[in-house]
Structures are given as structure tokens and as C-alpha cells.
Write a protein that holds these residues in place. Structure first.
Motif, PDB file in Angstrom:
ATOM      1  N   MET A   1       0.753  -1.238   0.019  1.00  0.00           N
ATOM      2  CA  MET A   1       0.024  -0.095  -0.180  1.00  0.00           C
ATOM      3  C   MET A   1       0.800   1.346   0.101  1.00  0.00           C
ATOM      4  N   THR A   3       0.934   5.575  -0.072  1.00  0.00           N
ATOM      5  CA  THR A   3       0.173   6.866   0.194  1.00  0.00           C
ATOM      6  C   THR A   3       0.537   7.948  -0.273  1.00  0.00           C
ATOM      7  N   ASP A  24      -5.547   2.390 -10.848  1.00  0.00           N
ATOM      8  CA  ASP A  24      -5.412   1.473  -9.531  1.00  0.00           C
ATOM      9  C   ASP A  24      -6.414   0.534  -9.395  1.00  0.00           C
ATOM     10  N   ARG A  27      -6.551  -1.118  -5.843  1.00  0.00           N
ATOM     11  CA  ARG A  27      -6.535   0.108  -4.799  1.00  0.00           C
ATOM     12  C   ARG A  27      -5.424  -0.149  -3.661  1.00  0.00           C
ATOM     13  N   ARG A  28      -4.170   0.148  -4.275  1.00  0.00           N
ATOM     14  CA  ARG A  28      -2.993  -0.045  -3.690  1.00  0.00           C
ATOM     15  C   ARG A  28      -2.441   1.460  -3.227  1.00  0.00           C
ATOM     16  N   GLU A  30      -3.357   5.279  -1.615  1.00  0.00           N
ATOM     17  CA  GLU A  30      -4.460   6.233  -1.153  1.00  0.00           C
ATOM     18  C   GLU A  30      -3.861   7.409  -1.306  1.00  0.00           C
ATOM     19  N   ASP A  60       5.799   4.371   1.083  1.00  0.00           N
ATOM     20  CA  ASP A  60       5.323   3.049   0.812  1.00  0.00           C
ATOM     21  C   ASP A  60       4.989   2.370   2.322  1.00  0.00           C
ATOM     22  N   ALA A  61       4.784   1.072   2.664  1.00  0.00           N
ATOM     23  CA  ALA A  61       4.493   0.631   3.642  1.00  0.00           C
ATOM     24  C   ALA A  61       5.602   0.370   4.684  1.00  0.00           C
ATOM     25  N   GLU A  78       3.025   0.248  -8.980  1.00  0.00           N
ATOM     26  CA  GLU A  78       2.012  -0.418  -8.280  1.00  0.00           C
ATOM     27  C   GLU A  78       0.631  -0.690  -9.064  1.00  0.00           C
TER      28      GLU A  78
END
Length: 132
Positions: A1, A3, A24, A27-28, A30, A60-61, A78
């Protein structure tokens, strides 16, 4: 995921985010408009607002931060239809050229917005100027 933190008063930034949203499918990513009051919350308190306003930033995560061209390129990785373009942007020289083009547009985005007829063409308090 991922952001993506972007300037929601910028037509170019909005268009980029709308395009990425459309691509997307999983939905990876936000998308967070920096002009939303809630953005100033503790979630992004450790990030410099002036720097955030100067170009898109993608987290990133693992907490790695990608800014400007690198952030846009990271988002392409992504999304299924963006992956081929991401591969192309891995070619030698693409980083230097991409960064120059990105910064050229980013520095002039509010002037470009005005040419596109967006009434939000002024950069309040110079908060969106490009940092070096």
C-alpha cells in the motif's frame, strides 16, 4: 500500500491523481490532499509541509518516502497498466531527465494552472514553491 500526498489546489496534481486512481484497479494507493484539514494531524506531523507542497510525496508500507518524479514512478510500479511505463523509466538517464522535467513543471504549476483556466492560480504564502 502506498500513500500519495499531493497539492489538491493544483489542476496538474489533481489530474495525475485521477489518472492513477483510474489505473489503480487493486486500490493500492491512498491519495491524500494536503489542503484537507485532517492531513495536518499526527499522521504526517513528522513531514515538512513546505517540502510536501513543493512536489508529490509517496510513502510506502515500509516508511520510505519518494518525492517528485521518484514518487510518480513509484506509483506506476503499483498499478497494472503503469508497470510497462515504470519499466521504461528504469532505462539509464531516465531518472535525470524525468527529475528535470518534473521539477520544471512543478515549479511552474500554478502558472500552468492559470493558463488552463483554474482560478486557484495563486500560490498562497509561497507554500508550493519548489525546494532545491
Amino acid at each position: 500500500m502506498l500513500t500519495a500526498l499531493y497539492d489538491g489546489n493544483c489542476v496538474i496534481c489533481q489530474s495525475t491523481c485521477e489518472t492513477m486512481r483510474a489505473l489503480d484497479w487493486l486500490r493500492r494507493i491512498e491519495f491524500v490532499d494536503l489542503h484537507q484539514a485532517a492531513v495536518e494531524s499526527a499522521r504526517f506531523a513528522n513531514l515538512d509541509r513546505q517540502r510536501l507542497m513543493s512536489e508529490i510525496h509517496v510513502l510506502d508500507a515500509d516508511g520510505r518516502l519518494y518525492a517528485g518524479f521518484a514518487g510518480t514512478r513509484r506509483m506506476l510500479r503499483e498499478v497494472p497498466l503503469g508497470f510497462p511505463l515504470w519499466l521504461l523509466l528504469q532505462l539509464p538517464g531516465s531518472d535525470a531527465l524525468g527529475t528535470r522535467v518534473y521539477r520544471f513543471v512543478a515549479r511552474r504549476r500554478y502558472r500552468i494552472n492559470a493558463l488552463l483556466g483554474n482560478e486557484m492560480s495563486a500560490c498562497a504564502d509561497d507554500c508550493c514553491r519548489m525546494l532545491r
